[in-house]
Write a protein that holds these residues in place. Structure first.
Motif, PDB file in Angstrom:
ATOM      1  N   VAL A 169       0.703  -1.116  -0.023  1.00 19.49           N
ATOM      2  CA  VAL A 169       0.106   0.051  -0.006  1.00 19.49           C
ATOM      3  C   VAL A 169       0.859   1.061  -0.021  1.00 19.49           C
ATOM      4  O   VAL A 169       1.655   1.268   0.910  1.00 19.49           O
ATOM      5  N   GLU A 170       0.632   2.152  -0.945  1.00 21.81           N
ATOM      6  CA  GLU A 170       1.297   3.405  -1.072  1.00 21.81           C
ATOM      7  C   GLU A 170       0.035   4.661  -1.315  1.00 21.81           C
ATOM      8  O   GLU A 170      -0.450   5.234  -0.361  1.00 21.81           O
ATOM      9  N   LYS A 171      -0.153   4.557  -2.399  1.00 22.81           N
ATOM     10  CA  LYS A 171      -1.529   5.818  -2.842  1.00 22.81           C
ATOM     11  C   LYS A 171      -2.875   5.246  -2.149  1.00 22.81           C
ATOM     12  O   LYS A 171      -3.755   6.269  -1.985  1.00 22.81           O
ATOM     13  N   TRP A 172      -2.915   4.266  -1.806  1.00 25.56           N
ATOM     14  CA  TRP A 172      -4.163   3.682  -1.078  1.00 25.56           C
ATOM     15  C   TRP A 172      -4.328   3.998   0.564  1.00 25.56           C
ATOM     16  O   TRP A 172      -5.049   3.695   0.807  1.00 25.56           O
ATOM     17  N   SER A 173      -3.331   4.661   0.934  1.00 28.84           N
ATOM     18  CA  SER A 173      -3.196   4.875   2.387  1.00 28.84           C
ATOM     19  C   SER A 173      -4.272   5.782   2.861  1.00 28.84           C
ATOM     20  O   SER A 173      -4.700   6.634   2.044  1.00 28.84           O
ATOM     21  N   GLY A 174      -4.937   5.214   3.778  1.00 31.42           N
ATOM     22  CA  GLY A 174      -6.103   6.233   4.089  1.00 31.42           C
ATOM     23  C   GLY A 174      -7.377   5.571   3.783  1.00 31.42           C
ATOM     24  O   GLY A 174      -8.806   6.049   4.119  1.00 31.42           O
ATOM     25  N   LYS A 175      -7.498   4.720   2.527  1.00 28.98           N
ATOM     26  CA  LYS A 175      -8.768   4.241   1.924  1.00 28.98           C
ATOM     27  C   LYS A 175      -8.941   3.170   2.283  1.00 28.98           C
ATOM     28  O   LYS A 175      -8.266   2.212   3.184  1.00 28.98           O
ATOM     29  N   THR A 176     -10.303   2.675   2.531  1.00 31.72           N
ATOM     30  CA  THR A 176     -10.856   1.482   2.844  1.00 31.72           C
ATOM     31  C   THR A 176     -11.051   0.559   1.664  1.00 31.72           C
ATOM     32  O   THR A 176     -11.235   0.969   0.755  1.00 31.72           O
ATOM     33  N   LEU A 177     -11.037  -0.676   2.051  1.00 36.30           N
ATOM     34  CA  LEU A 177     -11.362  -1.766   0.755  1.00 36.30           C
ATOM     35  C   LEU A 177     -12.713  -1.399  -0.014  1.00 36.30           C
ATOM     36  O   LEU A 177     -12.783  -1.658  -1.178  1.00 36.30           O
ATOM     37  N   ARG A 178     -13.640  -0.946   0.894  1.00 30.89           N
ATOM     38  CA  ARG A 178     -15.055  -0.860   0.233  1.00 30.89           C
ATOM     39  C   ARG A 178     -14.852   0.552  -0.563  1.00 30.89           C
ATOM     40  O   ARG A 178     -15.494   0.614  -1.675  1.00 30.89           O
ATOM     41  N   GLU A 179     -14.084   1.357  -0.005  1.00 29.79           N
ATOM     42  CA  GLU A 179     -13.809   2.605  -1.181  1.00 29.79           C
ATOM     43  C   GLU A 179     -13.270   2.164  -2.357  1.00 29.79           C
ATOM     44  O   GLU A 179     -13.819   2.907  -3.337  1.00 29.79           O
ATOM     45  N   LEU A 180     -12.286   1.488  -2.203  1.00 24.21           N
ATOM     46  CA  LEU A 180     -11.588   1.099  -3.440  1.00 24.21           C
ATOM     47  C   LEU A 180     -12.301   0.117  -4.673  1.00 24.21           C
ATOM     48  O   LEU A 180     -12.042   0.304  -5.737  1.00 24.21           O
ATOM     49  N   GLN A 181     -13.041  -0.710  -3.951  1.00 25.14           N
ATOM     50  CA  GLN A 181     -14.193  -1.377  -4.915  1.00 25.14           C
ATOM     51  C   GLN A 181     -13.191  -2.285  -5.981  1.00 25.14           C
ATOM     52  O   GLN A 181     -13.763  -2.283  -7.273  1.00 25.14           O
ATOM     53  N   LEU A 182     -12.243  -2.856  -5.439  1.00 27.06           N
ATOM     54  CA  LEU A 182     -11.446  -3.754  -6.374  1.00 27.06           C
ATOM     55  C   LEU A 182     -12.142  -4.564  -7.434  1.00 27.06           C
ATOM     56  O   LEU A 182     -12.129  -4.836  -8.519  1.00 27.06           O
ATOM     57  N   PRO A 183     -12.995  -5.365  -6.704  1.00 25.49           N
ATOM     58  CA  PRO A 183     -13.804  -6.321  -7.627  1.00 25.49           C
ATOM     59  C   PRO A 183     -14.451  -5.942  -8.946  1.00 25.49           C
ATOM     60  O   PRO A 183     -14.570  -6.364  -9.807  1.00 25.49           O
ATOM     61  N   ALA A 184     -15.210  -4.594  -8.826  1.00 22.86           N
ATOM     62  CA  ALA A 184     -15.910  -3.732  -9.884  1.00 22.86           C
ATOM     63  C   ALA A 184     -14.703  -3.085 -10.788  1.00 22.86           C
ATOM     64  O   ALA A 184     -14.965  -3.292 -12.127  1.00 22.86           O
ATOM     65  N   SER A 185     -13.940  -2.405 -10.173  1.00 22.99           N
ATOM     66  CA  SER A 185     -13.132  -1.417 -10.804  1.00 22.99           C
ATOM     67  C   SER A 185     -11.871  -2.287 -11.582  1.00 22.99           C
ATOM     68  O   SER A 185     -11.378  -1.935 -12.521  1.00 22.99           O
ATOM     69  N   ARG A 186     -11.371  -3.387 -10.794  1.00 17.70           N
ATOM     70  CA  ARG A 186      -9.984  -4.105 -11.324  1.00 17.70           C
ATOM     71  C   ARG A 186     -10.267  -5.550 -11.506  1.00 17.70           C
ATOM     72  O   ARG A 186      -9.360  -6.329 -11.681  1.00 17.70           O
ATOM     73  N   ARG A 187     -11.493  -5.978 -11.126  1.00 15.05           N
ATOM     74  CA  ARG A 187     -11.646  -7.527 -11.276  1.00 15.05           C
ATOM     75  C   ARG A 187     -10.466  -8.352 -10.569  1.00 15.05           C
ATOM     76  O   ARG A 187     -10.077  -9.358 -10.880  1.00 15.05           O
ATOM     77  N   ALA A 188     -10.508  -7.858  -9.255  1.00 15.57           N
ATOM     78  CA  ALA A 188      -9.703  -8.467  -8.270  1.00 15.57           C
ATOM     79  C   ALA A 188     -10.064  -8.343  -7.061  1.00 15.57           C
ATOM     80  O   ALA A 188     -11.103  -7.551  -6.653  1.00 15.57           O
ATOM     81  N   GLN A 189      -9.788  -9.262  -6.056  1.00 16.43           N
ATOM     82  CA  GLN A 189     -10.319  -9.510  -4.619  1.00 16.43           C
ATOM     83  C   GLN A 189      -9.241  -9.516  -3.893  1.00 16.43           C
ATOM     84  O   GLN A 189      -8.203 -10.320  -3.839  1.00 16.43           O
ATOM     85  N   VAL A 190      -9.061  -8.550  -2.730  1.00 17.13           N
ATOM     86  CA  VAL A 190      -8.041  -8.746  -1.712  1.00 17.13           C
ATOM     87  C   VAL A 190      -8.599  -9.943  -0.732  1.00 17.13           C
ATOM     88  O   VAL A 190      -9.652  -9.942  -0.077  1.00 17.13           O
ATOM     89  N   GLY A 223      -7.059 -12.432  -8.816  1.00 19.19           N
ATOM     90  CA  GLY A 223      -7.936 -12.130  -9.764  1.00 19.19           C
ATOM     91  C   GLY A 223      -7.405 -12.436 -11.057  1.00 19.19           C
ATOM     92  O   GLY A 223      -6.436 -13.304 -11.379  1.00 19.19           O
ATOM     93  N   ASP A 224      -8.079 -12.093 -12.183  1.00 13.34           N
ATOM     94  CA  ASP A 224      -7.621 -12.375 -13.482  1.00 13.34           C
ATOM     95  C   ASP A 224      -6.355 -11.801 -13.726  1.00 13.34           C
ATOM     96  O   ASP A 224      -6.025 -10.767 -13.183  1.00 13.34           O
ATOM     97  N   ALA A 225      -5.371 -12.608 -14.408  1.00 13.09           N
ATOM     98  CA  ALA A 225      -4.068 -12.178 -14.567  1.00 13.09           C
ATOM     99  C   ALA A 225      -3.843 -10.741 -15.214  1.00 13.09           C
ATOM    100  O   ALA A 225      -3.032 -10.060 -14.533  1.00 13.09           O
ATOM    101  N   GLU A 226      -4.438 -10.589 -16.265  1.00  7.91           N
ATOM    102  CA  GLU A 226      -4.297  -9.182 -17.122  1.00  7.91           C
ATOM    103  C   GLU A 226      -4.537  -8.098 -15.933  1.00  7.91           C
ATOM    104  O   GLU A 226      -3.795  -7.023 -16.278  1.00  7.91           O
TER     105      GLU A 226
END
Length: 218
Positions: A156-177, A208-211
């Motif tokens: 984590v660098e630029k995501w500091s201070g944000k939550t996983l809910r705010e990042l919405q990675l499954p929707a925005s990056r097709r990835a899951q923490v 998540g998806d490799a790409e």
């Protein structure tokens, strides 16, 4: 440990023996068969039971109880014909899950036509694993599911201070923490909280998806 399973392995060369040894170390029952006496002796201390027998002999496999195993893996050297014959014999015996090591694309094609449950190219699989580890910083694993799934560590660098809910990675990056290790901690926490703020230096394990996972930067 997950449910204990019984696995039969036909062919105790490098791949067959290593697979059986790994399964035994995980606490599962492994019965191996090979025609080579040296291989049989080598495997006796590692596997549950080992027999010197012809794996292409359907009667021998039946007498050794292969039809009752949860899985049977066929790992016969470079003989495509012998491998196919064993797979056919196992199907005749009613084995539920048959996994076969392929030695060529043609071999794989025939096995799939026969309806074999799972076909693997060990060399190709390892080569892909190494290629991804070399090319992707933080890569933990490459899973051959569909077009490929990556498991990767992201700091984590630029995501500091944000939550996983705010990042919405499954929707925005097709990835899951799937795991999270805070700065200064030695162990990962699994199924991380979606509402806890991230800190600079935290480590996230992203699947998540490799790409898409390759492009993720924290």
């Amino acid at each position: 440990m997950s449910k204990r399973i019984e696995v039969g392995i036909v062919g105790l060369g490098k791949f067959g023996f290593s697979l059986g040894e790994a399964l035994a170390e995980l606490g599962h029952d492994v019965v191996g068969v090979d025609m080579d006496g040296g291989r049989v002796r080598h495997a006796q201390e590692k596997l549950t039971q080992v027999f010197q027998a012809d794996g292409t002999d359907k009667k021998a496999l039946e007498q050794l109880g292969f039809k009752d195993f949860d899985y049977v893996v066929v790992s016969i050297g470079r003989s495509m014909e012998a491998s196919i014959l064993v797979a056919l014999n196992l199907q005749d015996l009613g084995v539920d899950n048959i996994w076969v090591k392929a030695v060529s694309p043609e071999h794989e094609k025939v096995l799939k036509r026969l309806g074999v449950d799972f076909v693997v190219f060990p060399e190709q699989f390892v080569a892909r694993q190494l290629a991804h580890r070399l090319a992707v910083p933080g890569l933990l694993d490459y899973l051959a599911l569909g077009e490929g799934v990556l498991v990767r560590e992201v700091v984590v660098e630029k995501w500091s201070g944000k939550t996983l809910r705010e990042l919405q990675l499954p929707a925005s990056r097709r990835a899951q923490v799937v795991a999270w290790k805070r700065v200064g901690e030695r162990r990962f926490s699994f199924v991380p909280s979606a509402d806890e703020p991230l800190n600079k230096g935290d480590v996230l394990v992203v699947l998540g998806d490799a790409e898409d996972v390759i492009k993720v930067t924290g």
